[in-house]
Design a protein around this motif. Sequence first.
Motif, mmCIF file in Angstrom:
data_model
loop_
_atom_site.group_PDB
_atom_site.id
_atom_site.type_symbol
_atom_site.label_atom_id
_atom_site.label_comp_id
_atom_site.label_asym_id
_atom_site.label_seq_id
_atom_site.Cartn_x
_atom_site.Cartn_y
_atom_site.Cartn_z
ATOM 1 N N TYR A 1 75.769 -11.166 -94.571
ATOM 2 C CA TYR A 1 75.089 -10.488 -95.655
ATOM 3 C C TYR A 1 75.253 -8.968 -95.623
ATOM 4 O O TYR A 1 74.780 -8.280 -96.503
ATOM 5 C CB TYR A 1 73.584 -10.827 -95.613
ATOM 6 C CG TYR A 1 73.299 -12.263 -95.930
ATOM 7 C CD1 TYR A 1 73.217 -12.717 -97.243
ATOM 8 C CD2 TYR A 1 73.111 -13.183 -94.899
ATOM 9 C CE1 TYR A 1 72.951 -14.043 -97.535
ATOM 10 C CE2 TYR A 1 72.846 -14.519 -95.180
ATOM 11 C CZ TYR A 1 72.764 -14.942 -96.499
ATOM 12 O OH TYR A 1 72.496 -16.244 -96.767
ATOM 13 N N THR B 1 71.811 -4.314 -92.635
ATOM 14 C CA THR B 1 70.671 -3.621 -93.217
ATOM 15 C C THR B 1 70.083 -2.708 -92.147
ATOM 16 O O THR B 1 70.481 -2.754 -90.980
ATOM 17 C CB THR B 1 69.582 -4.611 -93.670
ATOM 18 O OG1 THR B 1 69.013 -5.253 -92.503
ATOM 19 C CG2 THR B 1 70.154 -5.666 -94.602
ATOM 20 N N LYS C 1 63.578 -13.480 -99.920
ATOM 21 C CA LYS C 1 64.106 -12.470 -100.830
ATOM 22 C C LYS C 1 63.974 -11.079 -100.224
ATOM 23 O O LYS C 1 64.906 -10.248 -100.315
ATOM 24 C CB LYS C 1 63.378 -12.530 -102.173
ATOM 25 C CG LYS C 1 63.919 -11.537 -103.196
ATOM 26 C CD LYS C 1 63.171 -11.646 -104.524
ATOM 27 C CE LYS C 1 63.718 -10.618 -105.518
ATOM 28 N NZ LYS C 1 62.975 -10.671 -106.808
ATOM 29 N N GLU C 2 62.851 -10.792 -99.577
ATOM 30 C CA GLU C 2 62.649 -9.483 -98.956
ATOM 31 C C GLU C 2 63.602 -9.291 -97.781
ATOM 32 O O GLU C 2 64.057 -8.176 -97.510
ATOM 33 C CB GLU C 2 61.193 -9.311 -98.520
ATOM 34 C CG GLU C 2 60.228 -9.258 -99.687
ATOM 35 C CD GLU C 2 58.937 -8.523 -99.382
ATOM 36 O OE1 GLU C 2 58.833 -7.916 -98.297
ATOM 37 O OE2 GLU C 2 58.033 -8.546 -100.243
ATOM 38 N N GLU D 1 66.634 -10.633 -97.623
ATOM 39 C CA GLU D 1 67.937 -10.387 -98.253
ATOM 40 C C GLU D 1 68.047 -8.962 -98.762
ATOM 41 O O GLU D 1 69.122 -8.355 -98.725
ATOM 42 C CB GLU D 1 68.141 -11.366 -99.415
ATOM 43 C CG GLU D 1 68.355 -12.809 -98.994
ATOM 44 C CD GLU D 1 68.440 -13.749 -100.181
ATOM 45 O OE1 GLU D 1 68.528 -13.241 -101.316
ATOM 46 O OE2 GLU D 1 68.428 -14.971 -99.977
ATOM 47 N N GLU D 2 66.922 -8.409 -99.205
ATOM 48 C CA GLU D 2 66.917 -7.042 -99.743
ATOM 49 C C GLU D 2 66.801 -5.991 -98.643
ATOM 50 O O GLU D 2 66.766 -4.791 -98.937
ATOM 51 C CB GLU D 2 65.762 -6.886 -100.747
ATOM 52 C CG GLU D 2 65.940 -7.730 -102.010
ATOM 53 C CD GLU D 2 64.726 -7.674 -102.918
ATOM 54 O OE1 GLU D 2 63.675 -7.141 -102.479
ATOM 55 O OE2 GLU D 2 64.821 -8.170 -104.067
ATOM 56 N N GLY D 3 66.726 -6.449 -97.379
ATOM 57 C CA GLY D 3 66.654 -5.518 -96.265
ATOM 58 C C GLY D 3 65.280 -4.930 -96.023
ATOM 59 O O GLY D 3 65.130 -3.928 -95.319
ATOM 60 N N LYS D 4 64.231 -5.562 -96.558
ATOM 61 C CA LYS D 4 62.873 -5.068 -96.387
ATOM 62 C C LYS D 4 62.186 -5.655 -95.157
ATOM 63 O O LYS D 4 61.133 -5.176 -94.735
ATOM 64 C CB LYS D 4 62.037 -5.399 -97.632
ATOM 65 C CG LYS D 4 62.533 -4.722 -98.904
ATOM 66 C CD LYS D 4 61.700 -5.151 -100.104
ATOM 67 C CE LYS D 4 62.217 -4.530 -101.388
ATOM 68 N NZ LYS D 4 61.437 -4.993 -102.577
#
Length: 332
Positions: free
Chosen positions: A45, A48, A285-286, A288-291
């Motif tokens: 992915y 991050t 989802k968070e 995947e978004e790097g959060k």
Amino acid sequence: MAQATNRQRPTLSLIHSPATAHTPTVTINMRKMLLLLLMISSFSYGQTEYDKHDRLISEANTLRKNGNCEQAIEKYKNALEILIPNSSTPFFNLAECALNLNNLTLADEWIRKGVSVGGAPKSYLKDYKGFTDIQEKEFYKQIISDYNKLRQKYFSSIEDIDLYLEIEELTARDQFVRKTGMYLDGYSEIDYQNAGDAFFKAQKENDTIKVKELKKILFHKTKEEYKKTTSDLMKRVDSLNVARLMEITEQHGWQERAWIILWHQRGTYGEDNYVWNYFKPVIDKEIEEGKLSRNFWSAFEQFKEMMKSGNFGTIQVGEKPKKEIKIKKEKN
């Protein structure tokens, strides 16, 4: 740099199931497999900030354990420049390395940052085992004296204090209902703490009678007459907490300090129910978004595999195993 949040996760216990003094453990092969999956997912992915931070912290921890303190310090610094984790432990680990190098100035700096930036509560500051030998040092006594000012600095960094306090309230309820059996049986928090202090002394003195008495408190089992009450109360509070956490997550996103509430639903992790049908995709989802860190689910996956295999012991949660029972060691 990511905003600092509360750090130490509370004591863990199995949800909606009989109390147990044991927690499942993952095998060495399972740990290797999980690590490999994390590495593969990181490359798949893209890197991050959490990937970089987690890798540096892992490398620093290994260096520290192997006595390579100078290199470990640099790794910890680099990691903490990327983001502030949901733990004050890396700050204290860095300070411990500085102490091993007899660099009291650097140790003082990072112990203070562990409170003012990392958010360490006073109990963790005093109990961190790497600071055992400096309890009587003047610089450490001064840190304890300055604790309130340092802690206030941490709170001043919190953007939404009302949200922070509500999560504190949810986790406080979560912990309270898991101690109601102990309270109903007449034991207080002070009794529990004192028993922990006395337990090691009794073991050292080979006082088997005293050890047996203390175990009744430390490894407390609720009396049969109270079990239904405590179980029903736990289920009700957990349901209310989860419902409110869903509302908070919908409005503000996942709150890492609420981790313990989700952890106490681990018995059904991966199943088709309203809890996981909501939280799993939101947190994925968070991630995947790097959060969030990619290893967020590792403890849940370990628990699931261990329940299948029946191999019980300690779950590795993040950077440090979380214990069912916290016992304070007697100071020499």
